[in-house]
Design a protein around this motif. Structure first.
Motif, PDB file in Angstrom:
ATOM      1  N   PRO A 178       7.193   2.612  14.348  1.00  0.00           N
ATOM      2  CA  PRO A 178       7.728   1.223  13.816  1.00  0.00           C
ATOM      3  C   PRO A 178       6.937   0.237  13.464  1.00  0.00           C
ATOM      4  CG  PRO A 178       8.503   1.922  16.065  1.00  0.00           C
ATOM      5  CD  PRO A 178       7.339   2.673  16.013  1.00  0.00           C
ATOM      6  N   ILE A 179       5.612   0.027  13.774  1.00  0.00           N
ATOM      7  CA  ILE A 179       4.884  -0.764  13.196  1.00  0.00           C
ATOM      8  C   ILE A 179       4.526  -0.322  11.644  1.00  0.00           C
ATOM      9  CG2 ILE A 179       2.445  -1.559  13.263  1.00  0.00           C
ATOM     10  CD1 ILE A 179       2.531  -1.077  16.313  1.00  0.00           C
ATOM     11  N   VAL A 192       7.633  -1.515   9.773  1.00  0.00           N
ATOM     12  CA  VAL A 192       7.409  -2.892   9.162  1.00  0.00           C
ATOM     13  C   VAL A 192       6.492  -3.101   8.131  1.00  0.00           C
ATOM     14  CG1 VAL A 192       6.720  -5.334  10.018  1.00  0.00           C
ATOM     15  CG2 VAL A 192       8.363  -3.716  11.597  1.00  0.00           C
ATOM     16  N   LEU A 220      12.827  -6.084   9.447  1.00  0.00           N
ATOM     17  CA  LEU A 220      12.065  -6.917  10.132  1.00  0.00           C
ATOM     18  C   LEU A 220      10.616  -7.343   9.555  1.00  0.00           C
ATOM     19  CD1 LEU A 220      11.875  -5.501  13.765  1.00  0.00           C
ATOM     20  CD2 LEU A 220      12.971  -7.757  13.179  1.00  0.00           C
ATOM     21  N   LEU A 275      10.242  -6.127  17.475  1.00  0.00           N
ATOM     22  CA  LEU A 275       9.452  -5.180  17.242  1.00  0.00           C
ATOM     23  C   LEU A 275       8.660  -4.737  18.316  1.00  0.00           C
ATOM     24  CD1 LEU A 275       8.002  -3.315  15.091  1.00  0.00           C
ATOM     25  CD2 LEU A 275       6.123  -5.017  14.797  1.00  0.00           C
ATOM     26  N   SER A 287       9.250  -0.955  20.154  1.00  0.00           N
ATOM     27  CA  SER A 287       7.994   0.054  20.257  1.00  0.00           C
ATOM     28  C   SER A 287       7.783   0.536  21.836  1.00  0.00           C
ATOM     29  CB  SER A 287       6.762  -0.533  19.718  1.00  0.00           C
ATOM     30  OG  SER A 287       6.915  -0.735  18.451  1.00  0.00           O
TER      31      SER A 287
END
Length: 95
Positions: A33-34, A37, A48, A71, A75
C-alpha cells in the motif's frame, strides 16, 4: 527412506520453505500500500497519494494526517489478516 526426488520436493523441501515464503509475504503486504500511494504521488488524479499531495499544497495538515492514518490502518490491517491466514495455513511454523 527411498523417496524419489519428486516426493522429497513435495513432502520435505516445499513444506520446509513455506515459513520463509510467509515472512516475505508479510513484508510485501505491508509495503505494497505504501508503494501504491507513492505511485499515486507521481501520476494520479485520485486516491490517497493524490489527496495527500493536494492537502499538503493547500496546507490542510489535518486532512493530510487523516489520509496518512488511513494508509497506516490499511497496512496494519492487511498485515494482521495475512498473518492470521498464514498461521492457519502453515501451523508448523515457529512463531
Amino acid at each position: 527412506m527411498g523417496a524419489n526426488r519428486w516426493r522429497q520436493l513435495w513432502h520435505i523441501r516445499l513444506p520446509a520453505s513455506l515459513p520463509v515464503l510467509a515472512s516475505g509475504i508479510r513484508v510485501a503486504v505491508v509495503v505494497a500500500p505504501i508503494g501504491a500511494v507513492a505511485g499515486e504521488w507521481v501520476g494520479s488524479s485520485k486516491g490517497l497519494g493524490y489527496l495527500m499531495l493536494q492537502t499538503n499544497a493547500r496546507m490542510l495538515i489535518d486532512e493530510m494526517f487523516a489520509a496518512l492514518f488511513i494508509l497506516a490502518a490499511v497496512s496494519v490491517s492487511l498485515y494482521f489478516i495475512t498473518d492470521w491466514a498464514l498461521r492457519r495455513l502453515i501451523p508448523w511454523e515457529n512463531n
